[in-house]
Motif scaffolding. Structure first.
Motif, PDB file in Angstrom:
ATOM      1  N   GLN A 185       0.753  -1.007   0.074  1.00  0.00           N
ATOM      2  CA  GLN A 185       0.160   0.007   0.524  1.00  0.00           C
ATOM      3  C   GLN A 185       1.167   1.092   0.228  1.00  0.00           C
ATOM      4  O   GLN A 185       2.154   1.445   0.749  1.00  0.00           O
ATOM      5  N   PHE A 186       0.591   2.288  -0.859  1.00  0.00           N
ATOM      6  CA  PHE A 186       1.397   3.613  -0.886  1.00  0.00           C
ATOM      7  C   PHE A 186       1.425   4.130   0.139  1.00  0.00           C
ATOM      8  O   PHE A 186       0.031   4.372   0.613  1.00  0.00           O
ATOM      9  N   PRO A 187       3.070   4.803   0.464  1.00  0.00           N
ATOM     10  CA  PRO A 187       2.848   5.400   2.012  1.00  0.00           C
ATOM     11  C   PRO A 187       2.269   6.388   2.104  1.00  0.00           C
ATOM     12  O   PRO A 187       2.979   7.270   2.881  1.00  0.00           O
ATOM     13  N   GLU A 188       1.175   6.796   1.174  1.00  0.00           N
ATOM     14  CA  GLU A 188       0.620   8.081   1.500  1.00  0.00           C
ATOM     15  C   GLU A 188      -0.932   8.111   2.258  1.00  0.00           C
ATOM     16  O   GLU A 188      -1.821   9.138   2.827  1.00  0.00           O
ATOM     17  N   LYS A 189      -1.228   6.614   2.201  1.00  0.00           N
ATOM     18  CA  LYS A 189      -3.020   5.966   3.263  1.00  0.00           C
ATOM     19  C   LYS A 189      -2.315   6.131   4.457  1.00  0.00           C
ATOM     20  O   LYS A 189      -1.360   5.982   5.084  1.00  0.00           O
ATOM     21  N   LEU A 190      -3.876   5.965   5.519  1.00  0.00           N
ATOM     22  CA  LEU A 190      -3.295   6.541   6.971  1.00  0.00           C
ATOM     23  C   LEU A 190      -2.432   4.740   7.123  1.00  0.00           C
ATOM     24  O   LEU A 190      -0.454   5.674   8.018  1.00  0.00           O
ATOM     25  N   ILE A 191      -2.588   3.873   6.971  1.00  0.00           N
ATOM     26  CA  ILE A 191      -1.393   2.921   8.440  1.00  0.00           C
ATOM     27  C   ILE A 191      -0.127   2.934   7.399  1.00  0.00           C
ATOM     28  O   ILE A 191       1.092   2.761   8.499  1.00  0.00           O
ATOM     29  N   PRO A 192       0.316   2.464   6.309  1.00  0.00           N
ATOM     30  CA  PRO A 192       1.153   2.272   6.297  1.00  0.00           C
ATOM     31  C   PRO A 192       2.241   3.623   5.742  1.00  0.00           C
ATOM     32  O   PRO A 192       3.686   3.761   6.562  1.00  0.00           O
ATOM     33  N   LEU A 193       1.283   5.292   5.828  1.00  0.00           N
ATOM     34  CA  LEU A 193       2.681   6.807   6.483  1.00  0.00           C
ATOM     35  C   LEU A 193       3.108   6.662   7.538  1.00  0.00           C
ATOM     36  O   LEU A 193       3.399   7.151   7.837  1.00  0.00           O
ATOM     37  N   MET A 194       1.926   5.897   8.968  1.00  0.00           N
ATOM     38  CA  MET A 194       2.216   6.031  10.488  1.00  0.00           C
ATOM     39  C   MET A 194       2.859   4.901  10.253  1.00  0.00           C
ATOM     40  O   MET A 194       4.113   5.178  10.971  1.00  0.00           O
ATOM     41  N   ILE A 195       2.588   3.850   9.403  1.00  0.00           N
ATOM     42  CA  ILE A 195       4.367   2.167  10.086  1.00  0.00           C
ATOM     43  C   ILE A 195       5.652   3.495   9.282  1.00  0.00           C
ATOM     44  O   ILE A 195       6.174   3.196  10.097  1.00  0.00           O
ATOM     45  N   ALA A 196       5.765   4.064   8.041  1.00  0.00           N
ATOM     46  CA  ALA A 196       6.687   4.877   7.854  1.00  0.00           C
ATOM     47  C   ALA A 196       7.710   5.540   8.221  1.00  0.00           C
ATOM     48  O   ALA A 196       8.419   5.637   8.690  1.00  0.00           O
ATOM     49  N   ASN A 197       6.282   6.474   8.710  1.00  0.00           N
ATOM     50  CA  ASN A 197       6.761   7.566   9.966  1.00  0.00           C
ATOM     51  C   ASN A 197       7.507   7.144  11.080  1.00  0.00           C
ATOM     52  O   ASN A 197       8.765   7.466  11.646  1.00  0.00           O
ATOM     53  N   GLY A 198       6.313   6.278  11.851  1.00  0.00           N
ATOM     54  CA  GLY A 198       7.246   5.460  13.049  1.00  0.00           C
ATOM     55  C   GLY A 198       8.290   4.755  13.025  1.00  0.00           C
ATOM     56  O   GLY A 198       9.123   4.727  13.820  1.00  0.00           O
ATOM     57  N   LEU A 199       8.712   4.352  12.116  1.00  0.00           N
ATOM     58  CA  LEU A 199       9.719   3.538  11.837  1.00  0.00           C
ATOM     59  C   LEU A 199      11.126   4.648  11.736  1.00  0.00           C
ATOM     60  O   LEU A 199      12.353   4.543  12.037  1.00  0.00           O
ATOM     61  N   GLU A 200      10.966   5.802  10.951  1.00  0.00           N
ATOM     62  CA  GLU A 200      11.620   7.206  10.756  1.00  0.00           C
ATOM     63  C   GLU A 200      11.786   7.315  11.728  1.00  0.00           C
ATOM     64  O   GLU A 200      11.942   9.031  11.428  1.00  0.00           O
ATOM     65  N   ASP A 201      10.990   7.148  12.849  1.00  0.00           N
ATOM     66  CA  ASP A 201      10.907   8.563  14.586  1.00  0.00           C
ATOM     67  C   ASP A 201      10.458   9.287  13.399  1.00  0.00           C
ATOM     68  O   ASP A 201      10.780  11.142  14.781  1.00  0.00           O
ATOM     69  N   LYS A 202       9.318   9.810  12.930  1.00  0.00           N
ATOM     70  CA  LYS A 202       8.624  11.359  12.467  1.00  0.00           C
ATOM     71  C   LYS A 202       7.323  11.436  13.048  1.00  0.00           C
ATOM     72  O   LYS A 202       7.287  10.288  13.082  1.00  0.00           O
ATOM     73  N   PRO A 203       6.927  12.382  12.893  1.00  0.00           N
ATOM     74  CA  PRO A 203       6.314  12.932  13.648  1.00  0.00           C
ATOM     75  C   PRO A 203       4.793  12.058  12.558  1.00  0.00           C
ATOM     76  O   PRO A 203       4.510  11.980  11.124  1.00  0.00           O
ATOM     77  N   LEU A 204       3.880  11.772  13.609  1.00  0.00           N
ATOM     78  CA  LEU A 204       2.329  10.885  12.504  1.00  0.00           C
ATOM     79  C   LEU A 204       2.018  11.799  12.734  1.00  0.00           C
ATOM     80  O   LEU A 204       0.613  11.896  14.096  1.00  0.00           O
ATOM     81  N   PRO A 205       1.117  12.343  11.226  1.00  0.00           N
ATOM     82  CA  PRO A 205       0.161  13.452  11.396  1.00  0.00           C
ATOM     83  C   PRO A 205      -1.551  13.051  11.969  1.00  0.00           C
ATOM     84  O   PRO A 205      -2.132  12.168  10.774  1.00  0.00           O
ATOM     85  N   VAL A 206      -2.040  13.180  12.841  1.00  0.00           N
ATOM     86  CA  VAL A 206      -3.133  12.745  12.913  1.00  0.00           C
ATOM     87  C   VAL A 206      -4.736  14.429  12.851  1.00  0.00           C
ATOM     88  O   VAL A 206      -4.114  14.623  13.534  1.00  0.00           O
TER      89      VAL A 206
END
Ligand code: NAD
Ligand code: TYD
Length: 337
Positions: A185-206
């Protein structure tokens, strides 16, 4: 049987192409995909040289190309997934959503009509029904009330597909599925975006208060439903798919953080999406009853499996999160907090 799958290089399409080739040994699959920002040849790299698979790079809105493929490949059935698929991008730039989702669908329907394709599956979304209050479920009888340019363009394409069934007697089936998650799933959608940002220690925008509800289904369950709908669906009929897994966005974000082992302090509440639908929830009982279909994946386990997949395929999403993606990210999230 010769099957044209459009959008086969995207998230759901690539899972579907792989499943179809594995589970339908009598099928030859032609994948027509324009490879937009969301399409990725890497998603199906393992199929290179497969004797029953052909990839064509091209636009579904190109009538000559579509007719040429349907004719030369003697296409029996179309599974139509190609689309612009992201709500936030439809708010930033709506025009391409009309071009691909509405006009592109009409071009495909027309080729299918002229060249007498036996079956046409229109793959759509529960978002065409609009937003629910705190209770109730979308059924196939729920009136269409799309609220974003994305969902309005999908509703338009569904209505065209049903009109072709009604007017020309074509065997068209429409499916409407809830939010998917899973590999590729392309990392612009909620779940993959949150996973990728989390793995890179970036903020998770809610967005907003994080209390919006979506009803989640694993992509493999959706793809099995699509095969069933193509093969067993009644002409002119609509089938909803969902796995009875309603979750609030904030619950998902916290679960993802737990699975990637990162602190909740990475959560950043940001300005809400304009026109943000509050809640989606699907009644899939018609598909269960008439298509002998049932979801197999349970949300918490399958989410853990999805996080594991993104851990193991870091190169895949790191290569995506460059170039165009960074420009989009800045436009979408820059100055949003
Ligand atoms: P995606 O954005 O990951 O993939 C879309 C694919 O379509 C890409 O490979 C892209 O290159 C291709 N494409 C776009 N425009 C094209 C064009 N003009 N010609 C040819 N190819 C083109 O999307 P997805 O999440 O895999 O969704 C696939 C379909 O399923 C869409 O129709 C979407 O509306 C529907 N759907 C998605 C979800 C979900 O949760 N993702 C839920 C229900 C329904
Ligand atoms: P999304 O994956 O874009 O799917 P859709 O809007 O088509 O349902 O978003 C799912 C939910 O997550 C939706 O309520 C919007 C929210 N969301 C965020 O809070 N932050 C984000 O960065 C994104 C992309 C989505």
């Amino acid at each position: 049987m010769n099957v044209l799958i459009t959008g086969g290089s995207g998230f759901i399409g690539s899972n579907l192409v792989r499943l179809a080739l594995a589970e339908r040994p009598g099928w030859r699959v032609v994948n027509l995909d324009r490879l937009t920002y969301a399409g990725n040849a890497e998603n199906l790299a393992d199929l290179e040289g497969h004797p029953r698979y052909r990839f064509v790079r091209g636009d579904i809105a190109n009538g000559e190309l579509v007719a040429e493929i349907v004719r030369s490949e003697r296409i029996d059935a179309v599974m139509h997934l190609a689309a612009e698929s992201h709500v936030d991008r439809s708010i930033l730039s709506p025009a391409i959503f009309i071009e691909t989702n509405v006009r592109g669908t009409q071009v495909l329907l027309e080729a299918a009509r002229e060249l007498r394709v036996s079956r046409f599956l229109q793959v759509s979304t529960d978002e065409v029904y609009g937003s629910l209050g705190p209770t109730g479920l979308f059924t196939e009888e729920t009136p269409l009330a799309p609220s974003s340019p994305y969902s309005a363009s999908k509703a338009g394409s569904d209505l065209l597909a049903l009109a072709y069934a009604h007017t020309f007697g074509m065997h068209v089936v429409v499916t409407r599925c809830s939010n998917n998650y899973g590999p590729y799933q392309f990392p612009e959608k909620l779940i993959p975006l949150m996973i990728a940002n989390g793995l890179e220690d970036k903020p998770l925008p809610v967005y907003g208060d994080g209390q919006n509800v979506r009803d989640w289904i694993h992509v493999e369950d959706h793809c099995r439903g699509l095969l069933a709908a193509l093969e067993q669906g009644k002409p002119g009929q609509v089938y909803n798919f969902g796995a009875s897994s309603e979750r609030r966005n904030i619950e998902i974000v916290k679960l993802v953080l737990k699975l990637v082992g990162k602190p909740e302090s990475l959560i950043q509440y940001v300005k809400d999406r304009p026109g943000h639908d509050r809640r989606y929830a699907i009644d899939a009982s018609r598909a269960c009853r008439e298509l002998s279909w049932a979801p197999r994946h349970r949300f918490e386990e399958a989410l853990a499996g999805t996080v594991q997949w993104y851990r193991e395929h870091r190169g895949w999403w790191e290569r995506i999160r460059t170039g165009e993606y960074l420009g989009y990210y800045e436009k979408q999230y820059g100055g949003r907090s």
